[in-house]
Motif scaffolding. Sequence first.
Motif, PDB file in Angstrom:
ATOM      1  N   GLY A   1      17.398 -86.745  20.327  1.00 54.90           N
ATOM      2  CA  GLY A   1      18.777 -86.260  20.247  1.00 54.90           C
ATOM      3  C   GLY A   1      19.035 -84.944  20.957  1.00 54.90           C
TER       4      GLY A   1
ATOM      5  N   ILE B   1      24.243 -87.192  18.581  1.00 60.38           N
ATOM      6  CA  ILE B   1      23.852 -88.468  17.956  1.00 60.38           C
ATOM      7  C   ILE B   1      25.069 -89.398  17.888  1.00 60.38           C
TER       8      ILE B   1
ATOM      9  N   GLU C   1      19.660 -91.904  13.983  1.00 59.53           N
ATOM     10  CA  GLU C   1      19.551 -90.784  14.927  1.00 59.53           C
ATOM     11  C   GLU C   1      19.767 -89.455  14.212  1.00 59.53           C
TER      12      GLU C   1
END
Length: 471
Positions: free
Chosen positions: A299, A309, A325
Amino acid sequence: MADTQYDVIVLGSGPGGYVAAIRCAQLGLKTAIVERELLGGICLNWGCIPTKALLRSAEIKHYMDHAKDYGLKVAGAIEADLDAVVKRSRGVAKQLNQGVTHLMKKNKIAVHMGEGVLTGPTSLTLKGEKGEEKLSAKHVIVATGARARELPFAKADGKRVWTYRHAMTPTEMPSKLLVIGSGAIGIEFASFYNDMGSDVTVVEMLDRIVPVEDADVSAFLEKALTKQGMTIMTGAGVEDLKVGANGVKAKIKAKDGKVTETEFSHVIVAVGIVPNTENIGLEKLAEMDRGFIQIDPYGRTKSKGLWAIGDCTPGPWLAHKASHEGVTAAEAIAEELGNKDVHPHPLDRNNIPGCTYCHPQIASVGLTEAKAKEAGFAVKAGTFPFIGNGKAIALGEAEGFVKTVFDAKTGELLGAHMIGAEVTELIQGYVVGKTLETTEAELMNTVFPHPTLSEMMHESVLAAYGRALHI
């Protein structure tokens, strides 16, 4: 003007943002979240959850319409009370919004309501209920999501031309509905309004509906929806819309090149998404591609301390991918801040399931048969139909199939594709299997309970190796 310092600020409170904030808080980081509209973002308030509530109402109506198939008599005609259906859906969304509010309090996450604009990788200005505030942190996670893409000649007006948001709170039932786009959103609304009594036409530019799915699933769904009374046009395009007071005239170019003009009462535009990344100060801070923020597998953007994300980053654009994420980014941030007990793992895009809640449902994970062959695998694929499963027949849900795709050399499970009742719940078995890097041997040796729909998963694996028992 208040000046506030945090370990982490999360910009956006959808299923990516609020989950990232909770994980940061669990890891002992002083965390804030910035939200301009509603906690829970689109998914909880205007997307995944309220649409499932609508579709559940349509499903119940469908069963009531077919009560006699189950030996039941219903006195009188079954009518859909659109206002009550919408009210129920909004109530579900409100309950979940309140749930996220509670989770923020429980985890001692500071909530700043307002519009945030980055002034650097780790600082932002907030325009909100308290006027203008400056916030800064050691790390910032951008989780601003995405919105519906509009067609230049079909601007949504909320009256005749709808995006998903209008389609979720209709003031009237469309008598004749045109749905442009046959991805998950388009097909779910087509299914809902068809079950509720609208005359529905779906137009898809590509050569099949739900084009990201396995070709066998697309073909089965098209047959099923056509049987339910929908008009499906593939390889077709809407070239122009003329919006009037009482309807919309659509020029549609069919597969054979012939253009016809048809009148509809309403149009739903479901042709993809646009990331919410403009005007928030990202231009010099992150590498962008068609508006999407480019990130590493954890990320990170190109600017130290700035992370991204969810739907504002490359796809698949799914809530559960965003949440995953969010956890990865939170743990990677904690690691950078000196936590030696976290071990963040990057996202494997091949293990992200996709679910579409039309009637019949669709669920899949991993490679389609065609994509597996394109990738150079020698493939073994097996299919098992619902009609061969006792539970499916007892449920009166004998339409559908389960398909599995294996690497013929190693036995690795490459993908699984399903269409039929409750497949959105079944798919997780294969997702766990894929994450554990299973082969056909483990799946064959697993005992599946009887009578369940899940037995079809077992049979599908057996079928790939010529060993299916019940067909």
